[in-house]
Design a protein around this motif. Structure first.
Motif, mmCIF file in Angstrom:
data_model
loop_
_atom_site.group_PDB
_atom_site.id
_atom_site.type_symbol
_atom_site.label_atom_id
_atom_site.label_comp_id
_atom_site.label_asym_id
_atom_site.label_seq_id
_atom_site.Cartn_x
_atom_site.Cartn_y
_atom_site.Cartn_z
ATOM 1 N N LEU A 26 0.892 -1.212 -0.080
ATOM 2 C CA LEU A 26 0.074 0.003 0.134
ATOM 3 C C LEU A 26 0.848 1.160 -0.011
ATOM 4 O O LEU A 26 0.462 2.116 -0.656
ATOM 5 C CB LEU A 26 -0.988 -0.008 1.264
ATOM 6 C CG LEU A 26 -2.040 -1.090 1.312
ATOM 7 C CD1 LEU A 26 -2.708 -1.104 2.473
ATOM 8 C CD2 LEU A 26 -3.029 -0.888 0.047
ATOM 9 N N VAL A 27 1.930 1.216 0.734
ATOM 10 C CA VAL A 27 2.796 2.521 0.787
ATOM 11 C C VAL A 27 3.342 2.659 -0.571
ATOM 12 O O VAL A 27 3.673 3.772 -0.746
ATOM 13 C CB VAL A 27 3.932 2.142 1.822
ATOM 14 C CG1 VAL A 27 4.980 3.187 1.805
ATOM 15 C CG2 VAL A 27 3.462 2.233 3.243
ATOM 16 N N THR A 28 3.733 1.807 -1.454
ATOM 17 C CA THR A 28 4.246 2.043 -2.831
ATOM 18 C C THR A 28 3.295 2.589 -3.871
ATOM 19 O O THR A 28 3.506 2.881 -4.957
ATOM 20 C CB THR A 28 4.891 0.810 -3.500
ATOM 21 O OG1 THR A 28 3.880 -0.086 -3.689
ATOM 22 C CG2 THR A 28 5.741 0.062 -2.332
ATOM 23 N N LEU A 29 1.835 2.547 -3.434
ATOM 24 C CA LEU A 29 0.936 3.111 -4.447
ATOM 25 C C LEU A 29 0.884 4.590 -4.590
ATOM 26 O O LEU A 29 1.283 5.229 -3.522
ATOM 27 C CB LEU A 29 -0.556 2.609 -4.045
ATOM 28 C CG LEU A 29 -0.495 0.965 -3.910
ATOM 29 C CD1 LEU A 29 -2.113 0.695 -3.395
ATOM 30 C CD2 LEU A 29 -0.712 0.438 -5.108
ATOM 31 N N LEU A 67 -6.127 3.141 -1.574
ATOM 32 C CA LEU A 67 -5.724 4.020 -0.226
ATOM 33 C C LEU A 67 -6.843 4.961 -0.239
ATOM 34 O O LEU A 67 -6.726 5.954 0.378
ATOM 35 C CB LEU A 67 -4.541 4.855 -1.032
ATOM 36 C CG LEU A 67 -3.161 4.033 -0.782
ATOM 37 C CD1 LEU A 67 -2.018 4.841 -1.189
ATOM 38 C CD2 LEU A 67 -3.011 3.389 0.657
ATOM 39 N N ALA A 68 -7.993 4.398 -0.751
ATOM 40 C CA ALA A 68 -9.237 5.456 -0.396
ATOM 41 C C ALA A 68 -9.932 5.043 0.845
ATOM 42 O O ALA A 68 -10.039 3.655 1.122
ATOM 43 C CB ALA A 68 -10.325 5.452 -1.520
ATOM 44 N N ASP A 69 -10.521 5.948 1.658
ATOM 45 C CA ASP A 69 -11.190 5.605 2.740
ATOM 46 C C ASP A 69 -12.630 5.422 2.127
ATOM 47 O O ASP A 69 -13.547 6.348 1.916
ATOM 48 C CB ASP A 69 -11.508 6.876 3.717
ATOM 49 C CG ASP A 69 -12.213 6.649 4.984
ATOM 50 O OD1 ASP A 69 -12.849 5.496 4.865
ATOM 51 O OD2 ASP A 69 -12.571 7.547 5.817
ATOM 52 N N TRP A 113 -0.877 8.181 -4.277
ATOM 53 C CA TRP A 113 -1.721 8.640 -3.351
ATOM 54 C C TRP A 113 -3.101 8.588 -3.638
ATOM 55 O O TRP A 113 -4.134 8.476 -2.732
ATOM 56 C CB TRP A 113 -1.373 10.327 -3.237
ATOM 57 C CG TRP A 113 -1.954 11.027 -2.259
ATOM 58 C CD1 TRP A 113 -3.051 11.825 -2.194
ATOM 59 C CD2 TRP A 113 -1.760 10.975 -0.547
ATOM 60 N NE1 TRP A 113 -3.211 12.329 -1.026
ATOM 61 C CE2 TRP A 113 -2.818 11.878 0.016
ATOM 62 C CE3 TRP A 113 -0.739 10.330 0.023
ATOM 63 C CZ2 TRP A 113 -2.658 12.012 1.316
ATOM 64 C CZ3 TRP A 113 -0.654 10.621 1.318
ATOM 65 C CH2 TRP A 113 -1.662 11.424 2.018
ATOM 66 N N THR A 114 -3.484 8.730 -4.839
ATOM 67 C CA THR A 114 -4.958 8.763 -5.330
ATOM 68 C C THR A 114 -5.296 7.236 -5.691
ATOM 69 O O THR A 114 -6.439 7.378 -6.192
ATOM 70 C CB THR A 114 -5.000 9.652 -6.600
ATOM 71 O OG1 THR A 114 -4.209 9.318 -7.614
ATOM 72 C CG2 THR A 114 -4.887 11.075 -6.123
ATOM 73 N N ASP A 115 -4.743 6.140 -5.384
ATOM 74 C CA ASP A 115 -4.926 4.776 -5.898
ATOM 75 C C ASP A 115 -6.112 4.541 -5.042
ATOM 76 O O ASP A 115 -6.353 4.877 -3.793
ATOM 77 C CB ASP A 115 -4.014 3.963 -5.530
ATOM 78 C CG ASP A 115 -4.160 2.689 -6.209
ATOM 79 O OD1 ASP A 115 -5.036 2.002 -5.747
ATOM 80 O OD2 ASP A 115 -3.399 2.304 -7.078
ATOM 81 N N ASP A 149 -12.792 -0.706 4.927
ATOM 82 C CA ASP A 149 -12.459 -0.114 3.323
ATOM 83 C C ASP A 149 -12.405 -1.232 2.545
ATOM 84 O O ASP A 149 -12.506 -1.164 1.264
ATOM 85 C CB ASP A 149 -11.480 0.998 3.658
ATOM 86 C CG ASP A 149 -12.079 2.187 4.626
ATOM 87 O OD1 ASP A 149 -13.009 2.333 4.582
ATOM 88 O OD2 ASP A 149 -10.966 2.883 4.992
ATOM 89 N N HIS A 150 -11.331 -1.943 2.716
ATOM 90 C CA HIS A 150 -11.116 -3.067 1.835
ATOM 91 C C HIS A 150 -10.600 -4.352 2.385
ATOM 92 O O HIS A 150 -10.644 -4.348 3.460
ATOM 93 C CB HIS A 150 -9.599 -2.749 1.005
ATOM 94 C CG HIS A 150 -9.656 -1.256 0.581
ATOM 95 N ND1 HIS A 150 -10.334 -0.967 -0.570
ATOM 96 C CD2 HIS A 150 -9.421 -0.042 1.105
ATOM 97 C CE1 HIS A 150 -10.441 0.542 -0.753
ATOM 98 N NE2 HIS A 150 -9.675 0.703 0.254
#
Length: 157
Positions: free
Chosen positions: A69-72, A79-81, A74-76, A106-107
């Motif tokens: 997740l850290v490598t994705l 990584l959305a709430d 910011w807008t992926d 969330d996922h």
């Protein structure tokens, strides 16, 4: 067991021809109890090793998910709430596959016997950060297990 045998001169000779049947049976009983205790400890140790292995695998899955997740970007979407519950939803593990349901993770993905959930809180603890909580759950021999990890990632401008 020692036997006393008179030698005809007033002195007594002691001889040890062997053990009595009772002494042998007592020794076998004591040895049996020791062997059974050792076998019981071996079984408990094996179960503990399996539990530790299961928890280690869950911890590894959580750490791997955070690193992915850290490598994705910011807008992926990962990584959305997804349900907009922010900080309040970081510990949630219910999941109905409807991103708008409040009170859900969330996922979610599954990996064998493990369910991996992650929740995102935007702008928490400060603006331009995302807090990600990854929770891994599993069921082992009727007992529910859970491991969680949290990471704050900054927005790189």
């Amino acid at each position: 067991m020692k036997h006393s045998i008179p030698n005809g001169k007033g002195t007594v000779l002691n001889s040890s021809p062997g053990f009595s049947l009772l002494e042998v049976l007592v020794a076998i009983a004591i040895l049996s109890v020791g062997i059974l205790a050792t076998a019981s400890m071996q079984g408990a140790a094996t179960r503990s090793n399996v539990i530790a292995d299961t928890r280690t695998r869950a911890t590894t899955l959580a750490a791997d998910r955070i690193e992915k997740l850290v490598t994705l970007s910011w807008t992926d979407s990962l990584l959305a709430d997804a349900d907009g519950d922010g900080q309040a939803g970081l510990g949630e593990t219910d999941f109905d596959n409807d991103p708008s349901t409040q009170g859900d993770a969330d996922h979610r993905v599954t990996s064998g016997q493990y369910s991996i959930y992650w929740n995102v809180a935007d702008d928490f603890p400060i603006t331009n950060t995302k807090t990600i909580t990854v929770i891994v759950t599993w069921q082992f021999q009727g007992v529910q297990g859970k491991v969680s990890m949290e990471r704050v990632i900054p927005r790189i401008i």
